[in-house]
Design an enzyme around this catalytic site. Structure first.
Site, PDB file in Angstrom:
ATOM      1  N   GLU A 122       0.768  -1.190  -0.023  1.00 52.77           N
ATOM      2  CA  GLU A 122       0.181  -0.025  -0.194  1.00 52.77           C
ATOM      3  C   GLU A 122       0.757   1.069  -0.072  1.00 52.77           C
ATOM      4  O   GLU A 122       1.901   1.153   0.567  1.00 52.77           O
ATOM      5  CB  GLU A 122      -1.002   0.040   1.302  1.00 52.77           C
ATOM      6  CG  GLU A 122      -1.817   1.278   1.484  1.00 52.77           C
ATOM      7  CD  GLU A 122      -2.901   1.077   2.439  1.00 52.77           C
ATOM      8  OE1 GLU A 122      -3.687   1.943   2.882  1.00 52.77           O
ATOM      9  OE2 GLU A 122      -2.836   0.061   3.408  1.00 52.77           O
TER      10      GLU A 122
ATOM     11  N   ASN B  91      -6.447   1.208   3.122  1.00 54.65           N
ATOM     12  CA  ASN B  91      -7.254   2.516   3.263  1.00 54.65           C
ATOM     13  C   ASN B  91      -7.056   3.614   2.279  1.00 54.65           C
ATOM     14  O   ASN B  91      -7.546   4.634   2.005  1.00 54.65           O
ATOM     15  CB  ASN B  91      -7.090   3.017   4.718  1.00 54.65           C
ATOM     16  CG  ASN B  91      -7.645   2.277   5.861  1.00 54.65           C
ATOM     17  OD1 ASN B  91      -8.197   1.270   5.427  1.00 54.65           O
ATOM     18  ND2 ASN B  91      -7.331   2.626   6.873  1.00 54.65           N
TER      19      ASN B  91
ATOM     20  N   ASN C 147     -12.169  -1.235  -0.606  1.00 56.38           N
ATOM     21  CA  ASN C 147     -11.364  -1.644   0.715  1.00 56.38           C
ATOM     22  C   ASN C 147     -12.012  -1.333   2.091  1.00 56.38           C
ATOM     23  O   ASN C 147     -12.419  -0.164   2.089  1.00 56.38           O
ATOM     24  CB  ASN C 147      -9.882  -1.175   0.702  1.00 56.38           C
ATOM     25  CG  ASN C 147      -9.177  -1.514   2.027  1.00 56.38           C
ATOM     26  OD1 ASN C 147      -9.139  -2.477   2.096  1.00 56.38           O
ATOM     27  ND2 ASN C 147      -9.188  -0.655   2.835  1.00 56.38           N
ATOM     28  N   GLU C 148     -12.368  -2.376   2.721  1.00 55.36           N
ATOM     29  CA  GLU C 148     -12.811  -2.297   4.085  1.00 55.36           C
ATOM     30  C   GLU C 148     -14.030  -1.101   4.214  1.00 55.36           C
ATOM     31  O   GLU C 148     -14.040  -0.132   4.990  1.00 55.36           O
ATOM     32  CB  GLU C 148     -11.709  -1.546   5.143  1.00 55.36           C
ATOM     33  CG  GLU C 148     -10.707  -2.823   5.306  1.00 55.36           C
ATOM     34  CD  GLU C 148      -9.791  -2.654   6.554  1.00 55.36           C
ATOM     35  OE1 GLU C 148      -9.958  -1.343   6.872  1.00 55.36           O
ATOM     36  OE2 GLU C 148      -8.958  -3.384   6.648  1.00 55.36           O
TER      37      GLU C 148
ATOM     38  N   TYR D 241      -6.010  -8.859  12.047  1.00 46.56           N
ATOM     39  CA  TYR D 241      -4.710  -8.482  12.576  1.00 46.56           C
ATOM     40  C   TYR D 241      -4.767  -8.881  13.990  1.00 46.56           C
ATOM     41  O   TYR D 241      -5.772  -9.215  14.786  1.00 46.56           O
ATOM     42  CB  TYR D 241      -4.336  -7.068  12.760  1.00 46.56           C
ATOM     43  CG  TYR D 241      -4.087  -6.374  11.175  1.00 46.56           C
ATOM     44  CD1 TYR D 241      -2.953  -6.739  10.528  1.00 46.56           C
ATOM     45  CD2 TYR D 241      -5.357  -5.865  10.604  1.00 46.56           C
ATOM     46  CE1 TYR D 241      -2.764  -6.333   9.138  1.00 46.56           C
ATOM     47  CE2 TYR D 241      -4.936  -5.267   9.446  1.00 46.56           C
ATOM     48  CZ  TYR D 241      -3.970  -5.569   8.454  1.00 46.56           C
ATOM     49  OH  TYR D 241      -3.487  -4.981   7.312  1.00 46.56           O
TER      50      TYR D 241
ATOM     51  N   GLU E  64      -5.818  -9.297   3.843  1.00 43.66           N
ATOM     52  CA  GLU E  64      -4.858  -8.384   4.813  1.00 43.66           C
ATOM     53  C   GLU E  64      -4.935  -9.351   5.996  1.00 43.66           C
ATOM     54  O   GLU E  64      -5.992  -9.509   6.746  1.00 43.66           O
ATOM     55  CB  GLU E  64      -5.423  -7.211   5.132  1.00 43.66           C
ATOM     56  CG  GLU E  64      -5.319  -6.114   3.899  1.00 43.66           C
ATOM     57  CD  GLU E  64      -5.629  -4.656   4.634  1.00 43.66           C
ATOM     58  OE1 GLU E  64      -5.380  -4.331   5.872  1.00 43.66           O
ATOM     59  OE2 GLU E  64      -5.948  -3.928   3.802  1.00 43.66           O
TER      60      GLU E  64
ATOM     61  N   GLN F  20       1.949  -5.918   5.691  1.00 39.68           N
ATOM     62  CA  GLN F  20       2.343  -5.863   4.142  1.00 39.68           C
ATOM     63  C   GLN F  20       3.603  -6.396   3.884  1.00 39.68           C
ATOM     64  O   GLN F  20       4.239  -7.281   4.602  1.00 39.68           O
ATOM     65  CB  GLN F  20       2.286  -4.231   3.668  1.00 39.68           C
ATOM     66  CG  GLN F  20       0.792  -3.841   3.954  1.00 39.68           C
ATOM     67  CD  GLN F  20       0.728  -2.285   3.725  1.00 39.68           C
ATOM     68  OE1 GLN F  20       1.655  -1.758   2.787  1.00 39.68           O
ATOM     69  NE2 GLN F  20      -0.226  -1.793   4.104  1.00 39.68           N
TER      70      GLN F  20
END
Length: 504
Positions: A26, A71, A171-172, A243, A291, A352
């Site tokens: 990203e 993001n 995304n999200e 995460y 992710e 990442q």
């Protein structure tokens, strides 16, 4: 402590999609700038890409890299990253409160992917933008020529289209932190309309719709159901993120977090089947876990920039978790879970790849090195290709906040029939006791151990640094043997191991 495992040749989960070992980059912190791209670095190639980083990435044999966010993508204008560099605008990135030079865009990223031997998985902006921008981006990237956007790509130096197959629809979008955050119905309708338009261009694209940002979201799992009710006939995968953190400094609970991950996957897989049944569909939709990683070490140090107290810096150090040996065990457990769930998880991306919660770190103008978590990721990516075995594991356990009777021994197994090799990835969660493990190899020819790698350290907090890059690193194991159809191996307390057995 003793544990037993049964591995039968005919008792399988699924062929593992190689893309389970994907990654993510990203425009965040130093992931791109000073990560993969540093034109003044001694190892930089003619395009300004760091050769030392490229070597570490290439060694991982990563099949796909998701880009450019994250993001970041929810307010990104992809057109800013094309054309002559000196004419590209600098923009303010609201997601991470930084400035973006756009020195790297889709052309540079595509060239880098070719260098390291991976495919692009591109994300379109469905936060601040929508259908038009997505279809234009797709035309720019994939059309041979003779149209406005494809001819502009040719003018910008790339004649042949890249033919990118995988596209993320935002995304999200369930997250209120996201630019252009939407509720499930609003997003589902936009994603469905975007998917329809993209399929009008190419019906064979693989499209990934946004699922939940994590399983603690208030909208989970209704989000998945509502979004899929709008998009099921138009997409191939639903995206999940998670995460992992040990904020309470409780290793036992931390190393049981993969059970929460397993329930997350199971719940969403069930939701997919519910929507499939409701729609009387014969199509299958799978999970893209695009992710995942350990992320908590850097949270406090990032606050000043994320709160806007540092202005709008370009490529500051953000989310630079320094991983320790404890995290090796956690990453091994996550990868084992993906292998065991390979019937529904077809894509996964470690988040990442460089500097930002990453297995690879760099110093500006200086070295690049492998963090501790690089190694379990490496072993799974290189040797975890084939068919996942449905193992029967009998191990003593302990009660954690995530699951009662969490087994001390966690193991996944992969049969690469083409090579005639079994690969086992094992973690011992016990902090003081070794585990003597016997794996009954049923339906296979008599085996021979051909590789045995061990990661163990007497300090859970041990890390690798630029000056001491191998403090936590694998070493050749000893003592593993395959005799009489049984693989025997000893796992020291708090250890990760890979054992490979030739059976054909």
């Amino acid at each position: 402590m003793k544990a037993s495992v049964v591995a039968h040749k005919d008792f399988t989960v699924s062929k593992i999609d190689d893309r389970v070992y994907g990654a993510f980059l990203e425009h965040l912190g130093r992931a791109i700038y000073e990560g993969i791209y540093e034109p003044d670095h001694p190892s930089a190639d003619k395009d300004g890409m760091r050769g030392d980083v490229a070597k570490l990435v290439k060694d991982l044999n990563i099949p796909v890299v998701r880009y450019p966010g994250g993001n970041f993508v929810s307010a990104y204008n992809w057109e800013d990253g094309i054309g002559p560099r000196d004419k590209r605008p600098t923009r303010l990135d609201l997601a991470w409160h930084t400035s973006e030079s756009n020195a790297v865009g889709v052309h540079e990223f595509a060239d880098w992917c070719a260098t390291v031997g991976t495919e692009m998985m591109l994300a379109v902006n469905l936060g601040s933008r929508g259908v038009d921008e997505a279809r234009n981006f797709l035309e720019y990237v994939n059309h041979p020529g003779g149209s406005y956007w494809s001819d502009l790509r040719i003018k910008n130096g790339r004649k042949a289209p890249w033919n990118v197959r995988m596209w993320c629809l935002g995304n999200e979008m369930d997250g209120p932190w996201q630019v252009g955050h939407k509720d499930a119905a609003e997003y589902g309708k936009l994603a469905a309309n975007t998917a329809r338009a993209m399929r009008m261009f190419d019906s064979k694209l693989e499209l990934i719709v946004c699922g939940s940002s994590n399983s603690d979201m208030a909208s989970y799992p209704d989000w998945e159901r509502i979004v899929l009710e709008h998009t099921y006939d138009h997409v191939d995968h639903i995206s999940l993120h998670m995460y992992f953190a040990n904020r309470e400094k409780n290793t036992a609970n931390y190393l049981a977090l993969n059970h929460k991950l397993d329930r997350y996957i199971e719940t969403v897989a069930s939701t997919i089947l519910q929507v499939k049944a409701k729609r009387k569909s014969r199509r299958d939709v799978y999970i893209s876990f695009d992710e995942w990683n350990v992320w908590y070490h850097s949270n406090k140090q990032d606050r000043a920039i994320l709160d806007g107290n540092g202005g709008w810096p370009h490529a500051p150090g953000l989310l630079e978790d320094i991983y320790n040996f404890e995290d090796v065990l956690m990453v091994g457990l996550i990868l084992n879970t993906f292998i065991r769930r390979s019937d529904v998880v077809k894509i996964a991306c470690i988040a990442q790849l460089v500097n930002v919660i990453a297995p690879i770190m760099t110093e500006k103008g200086g070295p690049a090195w492998a963090q501790t978590i690089y190694y379990p990721y490496y072993f799974a990516s290189i040797h975890g290709r084939g068919t996942a075995l449905n193992l029967i594991v009998n191990s003593p356990g302990y009660d954690s906040v995530h699951q009662d009777n969490t087994p001390y021994v966690d193991v996944s197994g992969v049969h690469n029939e083409e090579e005639g090799v079994l690969s086992f990835f094992l973690v011992n969660r016990h902090g003081t006791e070794a585990a003597d493990v016997e794996v009954s190899l049923q339906g296979f020819a008599e085996g021979q151990v051909i590789d045995h790698q061990v990661m163990v350290h007497d300090n859970l907090e041990a890390v690798n640094t630029a000056r001491n890059q191998t403090e936590v690193a694998p070493r050749k194991g000893s003592g593993a043997k395959a005799e009489g159809g049984v693989l025997s191996v000893r796992l020291p307390a708090y250890s990760y191991q890979m054992v490979r057995v030739r059976v054909g």
